[in-house]
Write an enzyme that holds these catalytic residues in place. Structure first.
Site, PDB file in Angstrom:
ATOM      1  N   ARG A 118       0.813  -1.234   0.000  1.00 29.07           N
ATOM      2  CA  ARG A 118       0.000   0.000   0.000  1.00 29.07           C
ATOM      3  C   ARG A 118       0.843   1.279   0.000  1.00 29.07           C
ATOM      4  NH1 ARG A 118      -3.104  -3.241   3.632  1.00 29.07           N
ATOM      5  NH2 ARG A 118      -4.756  -4.226   2.449  1.00 29.07           N
ATOM      6  N   LYS A 140       2.327  11.262 -11.484  1.00 29.43           N
ATOM      7  CA  LYS A 140       1.444  10.393 -12.267  1.00 29.43           C
ATOM      8  C   LYS A 140       2.202   9.099 -12.537  1.00 29.43           C
ATOM      9  CE  LYS A 140      -1.729  13.382 -14.745  1.00 29.43           C
ATOM     10  NZ  LYS A 140      -2.155  13.888 -16.066  1.00 29.43           N
ATOM     11  N   GLU A 182       7.596  17.710 -25.342  1.00 31.51           N
ATOM     12  CA  GLU A 182       7.002  18.095 -24.063  1.00 31.51           C
ATOM     13  C   GLU A 182       7.580  19.438 -23.581  1.00 31.51           C
ATOM     14  OE1 GLU A 182       4.395  16.546 -23.084  1.00 31.51           O
ATOM     15  OE2 GLU A 182       4.614  14.364 -22.993  1.00 31.51           O
ATOM     16  N   LYS A 224       6.308  22.794 -14.737  1.00 34.73           N
ATOM     17  CA  LYS A 224       5.571  21.593 -14.307  1.00 34.73           C
ATOM     18  C   LYS A 224       5.303  21.657 -12.805  1.00 34.73           C
ATOM     19  CE  LYS A 224       4.165  17.141 -14.654  1.00 34.73           C
ATOM     20  NZ  LYS A 224       4.195  15.887 -15.365  1.00 34.73           N
ATOM     21  N   GLU A 234      -5.341  16.865 -10.856  1.00 33.44           N
ATOM     22  CA  GLU A 234      -5.956  17.199 -12.138  1.00 33.44           C
ATOM     23  C   GLU A 234      -7.465  17.410 -12.063  1.00 33.44           C
ATOM     24  OE1 GLU A 234      -4.045  15.330 -15.578  1.00 33.44           O
ATOM     25  OE2 GLU A 234      -5.994  15.314 -16.553  1.00 33.44           O
ATOM     26  N   ARG A 238      -4.097  21.310 -14.215  1.00 29.59           N
ATOM     27  CA  ARG A 238      -3.134  20.254 -14.606  1.00 29.59           C
ATOM     28  C   ARG A 238      -3.509  19.619 -15.938  1.00 29.59           C
ATOM     29  NH1 ARG A 238       0.136  15.747 -11.047  1.00 29.59           N
ATOM     30  NH2 ARG A 238       1.239  14.903 -12.851  1.00 29.59           N
ATOM     31  N   ASN A 242      -1.952  18.214 -20.820  1.00 28.43           N
ATOM     32  CA  ASN A 242      -2.357  17.196 -21.786  1.00 28.43           C
ATOM     33  C   ASN A 242      -2.610  17.748 -23.172  1.00 28.43           C
ATOM     34  OD1 ASN A 242      -2.712  14.369 -20.849  1.00 28.43           O
ATOM     35  ND2 ASN A 242      -3.582  15.485 -19.123  1.00 28.43           N
ATOM     36  N   HIS A 245      -2.442  15.530 -26.209  1.00 32.03           N
ATOM     37  CA  HIS A 245      -2.272  14.146 -25.764  1.00 32.03           C
ATOM     38  C   HIS A 245      -3.451  13.241 -26.138  1.00 32.03           C
ATOM     39  CE1 HIS A 245       1.172  15.726 -23.701  1.00 32.03           C
ATOM     40  NE2 HIS A 245       1.418  14.606 -23.044  1.00 32.03           N
ATOM     41  N   HIS A 249      -2.398  10.090 -27.777  1.00 31.95           N
ATOM     42  CA  HIS A 249      -2.635   8.754 -27.210  1.00 31.95           C
ATOM     43  C   HIS A 249      -3.369   7.862 -28.211  1.00 31.95           C
ATOM     44  CE1 HIS A 249      -2.230  10.181 -22.731  1.00 31.95           C
ATOM     45  NE2 HIS A 249      -1.071  10.085 -23.342  1.00 31.95           N
ATOM     46  N   HIS A 262       6.206   8.477 -27.623  1.00 26.04           N
ATOM     47  CA  HIS A 262       5.202   9.322 -26.979  1.00 26.04           C
ATOM     48  C   HIS A 262       5.344  10.788 -27.434  1.00 26.04           C
ATOM     49  CE1 HIS A 262       2.468  10.817 -23.912  1.00 26.04           C
ATOM     50  NE2 HIS A 262       3.403  11.657 -23.496  1.00 26.04           N
TER      51      HIS A 262
HETATM   52  P1  NAD Z   1      11.180   5.546 -22.583  1.00 24.00           P
HETATM   53  O1  NAD Z   1      11.100   5.426 -21.141  1.00 24.00           O
HETATM   54  O2  NAD Z   1      10.693   4.435 -23.414  1.00 24.00           O
HETATM   55  O3  NAD Z   1      12.682   5.883 -22.964  1.00 24.00           O
HETATM   56  C1  NAD Z   1      13.014   6.075 -24.301  1.00 24.00           C
HETATM   57  C2  NAD Z   1      14.178   5.192 -24.744  1.00 24.00           C
HETATM   58  O4  NAD Z   1      15.403   5.748 -24.280  1.00 24.00           O
HETATM   59  C3  NAD Z   1      14.130   3.782 -24.198  1.00 24.00           C
HETATM   60  O5  NAD Z   1      14.584   2.896 -25.190  1.00 24.00           O
HETATM   61  C4  NAD Z   1      15.112   3.839 -23.041  1.00 24.00           C
HETATM   62  O6  NAD Z   1      15.647   2.599 -22.707  1.00 24.00           O
HETATM   63  C5  NAD Z   1      16.156   4.764 -23.589  1.00 24.00           C
HETATM   64  N1  NAD Z   1      16.963   5.486 -22.632  1.00 24.00           N
HETATM   65  C6  NAD Z   1      16.567   6.015 -21.456  1.00 24.00           C
HETATM   66  N2  NAD Z   1      17.548   6.762 -20.944  1.00 24.00           N
HETATM   67  C7  NAD Z   1      18.581   6.698 -21.799  1.00 24.00           C
HETATM   68  C8  NAD Z   1      19.867   7.281 -21.826  1.00 24.00           C
HETATM   69  N3  NAD Z   1      20.274   8.151 -20.897  1.00 24.00           N
HETATM   70  N4  NAD Z   1      20.696   6.975 -22.843  1.00 24.00           N
HETATM   71  C9  NAD Z   1      20.278   6.141 -23.827  1.00 24.00           C
HETATM   72  N5  NAD Z   1      19.063   5.584 -23.886  1.00 24.00           N
HETATM   73  C10 NAD Z   1      18.216   5.875 -22.873  1.00 24.00           C
HETATM   74  O7  NAD Z   1      10.392   6.840 -23.099  1.00 24.00           O
HETATM   75  P2  NAD Z   1      10.283   8.325 -22.529  1.00 24.00           P
HETATM   76  O8  NAD Z   1      10.112   9.175 -23.716  1.00 24.00           O
HETATM   77  O9  NAD Z   1      11.336   8.623 -21.547  1.00 24.00           O
HETATM   78  O10 NAD Z   1       8.911   8.267 -21.727  1.00 24.00           O
HETATM   79  C11 NAD Z   1       7.692   8.017 -22.381  1.00 24.00           C
HETATM   80  C12 NAD Z   1       6.725   7.482 -21.363  1.00 24.00           C
HETATM   81  O11 NAD Z   1       6.496   8.471 -20.360  1.00 24.00           O
HETATM   82  C13 NAD Z   1       5.367   7.149 -21.956  1.00 24.00           C
HETATM   83  O12 NAD Z   1       4.924   5.907 -21.455  1.00 24.00           O
HETATM   84  C14 NAD Z   1       4.479   8.265 -21.461  1.00 24.00           C
HETATM   85  O13 NAD Z   1       3.140   7.867 -21.320  1.00 24.00           O
HETATM   86  C15 NAD Z   1       5.107   8.572 -20.127  1.00 24.00           C
HETATM   87  N6  NAD Z   1       4.835   9.933 -19.641  1.00 24.00           N
HETATM   88  C16 NAD Z   1       4.429  10.059 -18.357  1.00 24.00           C
HETATM   89  C17 NAD Z   1       4.203  11.310 -17.836  1.00 24.00           C
HETATM   90  C18 NAD Z   1       3.846  11.446 -16.390  1.00 24.00           C
HETATM   91  O14 NAD Z   1       3.460  12.549 -15.983  1.00 24.00           O
HETATM   92  N7  NAD Z   1       3.962  10.415 -15.600  1.00 24.00           N
HETATM   93  C19 NAD Z   1       4.405  12.442 -18.628  1.00 24.00           C
HETATM   94  C20 NAD Z   1       4.831  12.271 -19.933  1.00 24.00           C
HETATM   95  C21 NAD Z   1       5.052  11.004 -20.444  1.00 24.00           C
HETATM   96  N1  GLY Z   2       2.163  14.796 -18.221  1.00 22.08           N
HETATM   97  C1  GLY Z   2       0.880  15.194 -17.755  1.00 22.08           C
HETATM   98  C2  GLY Z   2       0.842  15.436 -16.287  1.00 22.08           C
HETATM   99  O1  GLY Z   2       1.780  15.227 -15.577  1.00 22.08           O
HETATM  100  O2  GLY Z   2      -0.169  15.834 -15.813  1.00 22.08           O
END
Ligand code: NAD
Ligand code: GLY
Length: 359
Positions: A118, A140, A182, A224, A234, A238, A242, A245, A249, A262
């Site tokens: 939890r 998130k 972003e 942010k 949100e 917040r 999006n 998005h 998505h 993404h």
């Molecule tokens: P990812 O985590 O898939 O990373 C992208 C690629 O880069 C992967 O192949 C990873 O292994 C590689 N990588 C990571 N760090 C590296 C480094 N320093 N050197 C070389 N390679 C590296 O993708 P992302 O773009 O980081 O994240 C996308 C994800 O984040 C999506 O699932 C999206 O929905 C999520 N997201 C979440 C929020 C949130 O608020 N939680 C906001 C935006 C996006």
């Molecule tokens: N990336 C959208 C949020 O954090 O709300």
């Protein structure tokens, strides 16, 4: 090193941004309360940075989980590997989880931390530009479902974010550009001066000029952190984060997770949202041109995939957390630097954008 604060009362936490800070053991020590630490990373990031992190954790009982790489693995099935490791190691409630990687590892690690017994503390060490400017901040967490992106998750804040800008050196160009989507978003939704700065500085960002990148990370995190502090779960502002998005998505889910990054899907979706904002009479043709141009300059796609039909777009857009009673609600632009709150959209205007916007 710069330290920013995400101001959430008793759940406030720092974002550390700087060069080489992955190897500053005192940053970890301040935020780890118990004696057990699980580091969650993936098969690409582990060979690059896992040892540097484990070197800072010699005082603790550590275990690691190395997840398969890719958006298609951001699933409940793969999440279970993290729970397996926590249980196999008999880690308790005072264990800390460290998520070392991009947004996929961060979202999954955070969700595992939110669920295990939890809730156990966790630390974000974002290693992509996208994760440093967006996903690691704000709590998130979650995984995808085959029918909808990020549909299973929780709001769960980390103890701190350690954003070492040196790690961006190993990111490939496509991933760097995806992160810029972003970054540009903050300029569009609330920071017009930053939009102008970005337009001018994109060549330096693409050339990975260290100071320019560090400034972009910091300015994005300031934006942010302010939004999250104002509206953690949100219910209002917040949602502006999006922008683009809902379209994006739909592209990610419709094309199969991982086909479009993404950030790439968000870039296309933001251009579609801009086009729709123009149809509503909120922004001008000139604004839309500027928006398309800045994404192109960041080497991002701006045209939706031909193979995704209007009906498929509408189907996937109908599964979105902003929708109310089945009605699609979108974030649109009132100006460059000002986003609307979620608005219901005239189906004819939405169809007009989906049918006619081609970049
Ligand atoms: P990812 O985590 O898939 O990373 C992208 C690629 O880069 C992967 O192949 C990873 O292994 C590689 N990588 C990571 N760090 C590296 C480094 N320093 N050197 C070389 N390679 C590296 O993708 P992302 O773009 O980081 O994240 C996308 C994800 O984040 C999506 O699932 C999206 O929905 C999520 N997201 C979440 C929020 C949130 O608020 N939680 C906001 C935006 C996006
Ligand atoms: N990336 C959208 C949020 O954090 O709300």
């Amino acid at each position: 090193m710069k330290t920013l604060e995400v101001d959430l009362g008793g759940r406030s936490y720092p974002i550390y941004i700087g060069s080489g800070i992955l190897s500053q053991s005192e940053l970890y020590g301040q935020h780890i309360k118990g004696s057990e630490v699980l580091v969650v990373t993936n098969e690409t990031v582990a060979p690059l940075y896992l040892d540097a992190v484990l070197d800072q954790l010699k005082a603790y009982k550590t275990a690691t989980v190395i997840l398969p790489d890719g958006e298609q693995h951001k699933s409940l099935a793969v999440l279970n590997k993290i729970f397996d490791a926590l249980l196999i190691n008999k880690f308790g409630r005072r264990a800390t989880l460290i998520a070392l990687g991009g947004g996929v590892v961060g979202d999954m690690g955070g969700f595992a931390a939110a669920c295990y017994q939890r809730g156990i503390p966790f630390i974000q060490i974002p290693t992509t530009l996208l994760a440093q400017v967006d996903s690691s901040v704000g709590g998130k967490t979650g995984v995808n479902h085959p029918l909808g992106k990020n549909m299973i998750g929780a709001f769960y804040q980390p103890q701190c974010v350690i954003a070492d800008t040196d790690v961006l050196a190993t990111l490939d160009d496509r991933q760097l550009s995806a992160g810029l989507a972003e970054v540009i978003k903050y300029g569009l939704i609330r920071d017009a001066d930053f939009f102008v700065w970005l337009d001018y500085n994109l060549p330096a960002l693409l050339a990975r000029d260290k100071q320019t990148l560090a400034f972009a990370v910091e300015r994005s995190c300031i934006n942010k952190a302010q939004v999250v502090a104002e509206d953690e779960t949100e219910s209002g502002v917040r949602a502006t984060l999006n922008l683009g998005h809902t379209f994006g998505h739909a592209i990610e889910t419709g094309m199969g997770y991982g086909e479009y990054l993404h950030g790439e899907a968000v870039a296309i979706g933001t251009c579609q949202a801009a086009d729709l904002s123009r149809h509503k009479g909120w922004i001008t043709d000139d604004d839309v041109e500027k928006i398309i141009a800045i994404f192109k300059k960041a080497r991002l796609p701006v045209v939706p995939p031909d193979s995704l039909s209007v009906e498929q777009f509408l189907q996937f857009m109908s599964v979105d957390k902003k929708n109310v009673d089945g009605d699609i609600r979108l974030i649109l632009l009132k100006a460059i630097g000002e986003a609307s709150l979620p608005v219901g959209v005239d189906q004819n205007l939405l169809r007009l954008t989906l049918e006619t916007y081609k970049g």
